[in-house]
Design an enzyme around this catalytic site. Structure first.
Site, PDB file in Angstrom:
ATOM      1  N   ASP A 342       0.778  -1.134   0.124  1.00 23.61           N
ATOM      2  CA  ASP A 342      -0.094   0.012  -0.044  1.00 23.61           C
ATOM      3  C   ASP A 342       0.812   1.175  -0.040  1.00 23.61           C
ATOM      4  O   ASP A 342       1.704   1.192   0.596  1.00 23.61           O
ATOM      5  CB  ASP A 342      -0.877  -0.001   1.113  1.00 23.61           C
ATOM      6  CG  ASP A 342      -1.501   1.097   1.274  1.00 23.61           C
ATOM      7  OD1 ASP A 342      -2.668   1.333   0.547  1.00 23.61           O
ATOM      8  OD2 ASP A 342      -1.793   1.930   2.383  1.00 23.61           O
ATOM      9  N   GLU A 378       1.732  -0.425  -5.048  1.00 22.96           N
ATOM     10  CA  GLU A 378       0.657   0.635  -5.325  1.00 22.96           C
ATOM     11  C   GLU A 378       1.653   1.873  -5.504  1.00 22.96           C
ATOM     12  O   GLU A 378       1.998   2.291  -4.592  1.00 22.96           O
ATOM     13  CB  GLU A 378      -0.185   1.051  -4.206  1.00 22.96           C
ATOM     14  CG  GLU A 378      -1.402   1.671  -4.630  1.00 22.96           C
ATOM     15  CD  GLU A 378      -2.402   2.147  -3.410  1.00 22.96           C
ATOM     16  OE1 GLU A 378      -3.528   2.621  -3.633  1.00 22.96           O
ATOM     17  OE2 GLU A 378      -1.893   2.267  -2.245  1.00 22.96           O
TER      18      GLU A 378
END
Length: 723
Positions: A342, A378
């Site tokens: 993330d 990401e």
């Protein structure tokens, strides 16, 4: 109670069958107490007198799995110097393998008083906070082996543990929303029939429900609020949180592996749940605040490139050790097969700028364990220069946000040069080829947990996040969505049919694109969140997958009648069957999942003078530069030559496949397409998104070279020619 010196490594609580070794790093502390917690609310304090390189440690005989514990750190409380030690706060072990309980939000878990933030708070947090748990490391893995699917064989399914399993009618009540539910045959059967090879779980590291959300009657449903990087989230366990969550998670991984499904974890190493200077003191902040967090020039405050209040200090060797130890633990002890990071751009920030050669990536590159699993970035954060799609090191794959945006724009009719769509369809060579990566570096997706579901992408122009309690200010406002003529729920058969066709267009494009496709859980059922594009706090039926009613005639109806709120509709046909068919077409034909980029020319040694790929106008002529530059551009034909695959098989054999013509009509009106005359004499239709159901194998119409096909507005047709 006997207390022995113990060892400084490994960090955390290590049970050896006779007792437990405890070790914790802190440079800031003057003194550290290990607190052994008892069920009657009392605790036994053991001072960790031994210290090696700032690691305090002790071995306590007789301490068994299930024992709850925490640390009390005595030291300076001087926020102006970045120091926030407070022995009144019971702190979680950063290396805890399991965590029990939940945070009871009140002033007790904060290091300051609400009415006077400058005054130290000495209220005891122990009755109000979570506790670390000693776990039994022994587990019978049997003959478990990682499936090790190559990226070219991979289809990723992003899912939430609770959201995927909470409403399944075939699951026993006690297993819904749990790791055990993931391992149940009804879930595994669905994934395998869908063609899924990798389950990407949204965060399962122990996380915290934010104080603000709890006060609003909401929860941090998504879980991007980690406090325990080694501990499976305890609320997803069906039978206890004193270490049972570890066993249950391992059992789920073992069951998924038996079905040939890899497990990828969505991990949040960029920040923790302790927030900014006004956040709670739960673990790192009280153990050694300046060693764990990026502080500003005024060390009373936190640098925040994540939008969550803090960022971990990626130039600290102790933070880097924590992350690498955690990653190795999940691979070696929990048997996971990869990670999706993330806000990975934050991991690359050593000082301020994003540096792809930062220490973190150096460590991953040389690590013999972590470097061998799937690593997905990401590739953005909210800091300056944080959008880094295409800029991660060669070992990494990336969520390709440019693929998402381009495909959405094509099908909603946004003017955009066809050249960019062509690049996204063929693996985004403009992003990945120059640094030695392949098409498989691109994780292709149209939707994910963050944003509209696929159904809502074609049913809403605007976000509808009122349920989040922020007056619809939260969430992305520019969604590249199109409601097909009516906002939200409707009974207009024309709008419903167009939405269903657009949904099929997106799924078909995803499965026909080079790279690695990722499906967002429930999209195969046209799952709706009623226009909410930021359902991070909606732990309820709005976010949970509503599984088909087994008694419905077409298998698409959810049990609670979603037609009323914009869910699946009769005009949609059998979407699940269509998705399975598209995944099957991709699986059966290597021309859709190539491991190398197209050359745009014939391939030597194939006895075929046709290029490996060719591009045509709807009139059947090869694309010119003027055609590529035309705007608006919404229609083209792509030839994929199955006889010109340049990469060899695993044993060096030549790979040959059927050839295909992909005809895209994203225009708002029907268009005639001419089948190119020099690339095959006879073809057969195998996909037509204008149909409500898949083309049954072997039944598609035969089409001759030079023949004219009329494609319905906003539809896609695929023609196949045998090798």
């Amino acid at each position: 109670m006997q207390v022995w010196p113990g060892e400084a490594y490994p960090l955390g609580a290590t049970y050896d069958g006779a007792g437990t070794n405890f070790a914790v790093f802190t440079e800031a502390a003057d003194r550290v107490e290990l607190c052994l917690l008892h069920d009657d609310g009392s605790e036994t304090a053991v001072e960790l007198r031994e210290s090696d390189a700032f690691v305090r440690h002790a071995y306590v005989p007789g301490i068994m799995p299930g024992q709850r514990y925490g640390f009390r750190v005595h030291g300076p409380y001087a926020p102006e110097r970045g120091l926030r030690c407070n022995s009144a706060k019971l702190l979680l072990d950063p290396y805890a393998r399991a965590i029990s309980g939940a945070v009871g939000w009140g002033e007790e878990v904060y290091g300051y008083h609400f009415d006077d933030p400058g005054r130290r708070n000495d209220l005891d947090s122990a009755p109000h906070t979570m506790t670390s748990v000693v776990v039994n490391p022994y587990f019978d893995w049997g003959d478990d082996r990682p499936p090790r699917h190559g990226y070219h064989e991979t289809v990723i399914y992003e899912a939430h543990v609770k959201g995927l399993t909470m409403s399944h009618p075939g699951l026993p009540e006690e297993l819904r929303g749990t790791y055990a539910g993931l391992a149940h045959p009804v879930i595994i059967e669905h994934l395998t029939e869908l063609g899924v090879t990798a389950l990407e779980m949204m965060p399962v590291h122990q996380f915290v429900n934010d104080h603000r959300l709890v006060d609003m009657g909401l929860n941090n449903y998504w879980g991007y609020n980690t406090i325990g990087f080694f501990a499976p989230h305890n609320a997803y366990a069906s039978w206890g949180d004193r270490g049972q969550q570890v066993l249950e998670f391992k059992s789920a991984v073992r069951a998924l592996h038996e079905a040939g499904i890899e497990v990828i974890l969505d991990v949040v190493y960029n920040h923790t749940a302790e927030g900014n200077h006004l956040g709670p003191t739960l673990s790192f902040k009280g153990i050694d605040n300046p060693q764990y967090y990026r502080l500003t020039d005024d060390p009373a405050y936190y640098m925040d490139t994540t939008g969550t209040g803090n960022s971990l200090l990626m130039r600290s060797p102790h933070v880097l050790q924590l992350i690498m130890d955690s990653l190795r633990y999940w691979v070696t002890e929990m048997h996971v097969d990869g990670f999706r990071f993330d806000l990975a751009a934050t991991l690359a920030r050593q000082f301020h700028e994003v540096d792809r050669l930062s220490s973190f990536f150096d460590l991953v590159q040389q690590d013999p364990v972590v470097s061998q699993v799937k690593l997905i970035a990401e590739p953005w954060d909210v800091g300056e220069g944080g959008y880094q799609v295409g800029n991660f090191p060669p070992l990494w794959t990336e969520w390709n946000g440019k693929y998402r945006d381009t495909v959405r724009d094509l099908w909603r009719g946004e003017p955009r040069a066809l050249a960019e769509f062509a690049s996204r369809l063929t693996g985004s060579s403009d992003l990945y080829q120059d640094d030695g990566r392949r098409p498989l570096a691109s994780i292709n997706f149209v939707t994910c947990h963050d944003g509209f579901t696929l159904h809502d992408l074609v049913a809403y122009n605007d976000k509808h996040n009122e349920a989040n309690g922020e007056e619809n200010r939260d969430g992305e406002s520019h969604n590249r969505s199109w409601n097909c003529g009516t906002e939200g729920a409707t009974d207009d058969p024309g709008v419903l049919a167009l939405r269903a066709r657009q949904t099929r267009n997106f799924f078909a494009t995803l499965m026909l694109s080079q790279g690695v496709p990722m499906i967002s859980h429930g999209d195969e059922f046209a799952r709706t969140q009623q226009g909410n594009n930021n359902a991070y706090c909606q732990d309820n039926a709005l976010s949970w997958v509503r599984w088909p009613d087994p008694d419905a005639d077409d298998g698409t109806r959810a049990a609670d009648g979603p037609e009323a709120d914009g869910g699946p509709d009769a005009a949609g046909g059998d979407l699940l069957t269509f998705v399975r068919a598209m995944a099957g077409l991709r699986r059966e034909h290597p021309v859709f999942r190539r491991r190398r980029f197209f050359h745009g020319r014939p391939v030597e040694g194939t006895h075929d003078d046709l290029s490996d790929i060719a591009w045509f106008t709807p009139e059947g002529g090869e694309m010119t530069q003027a055609d590529w530059d035309s705007a608006p551009a919404s229609a083209l034909t792509v030839f994929l030559n199955g006889n010109a695959i340049s990469e060899p098989g695993t044993r060096g054999e030549r790979i040959a496949d059927d050839s295909f013509l992909l005809m895209f009509n994203a225009a708002p009106e029907p268009l005639d397409f001419v089948v190119p005359v020099d690339h095959g004499r006879q073809w057969q239709i195998v996909v037509d998104t204008a149909r409500p159901d898949p083309v049954p194998p072997g039944t598609g119409a035969k089409v001759e070279a030079g023949e004219r096909l009329t494609l319905r507005d906003r539809s896609l047709t695929v023609l196949q020619r045998p090798a």
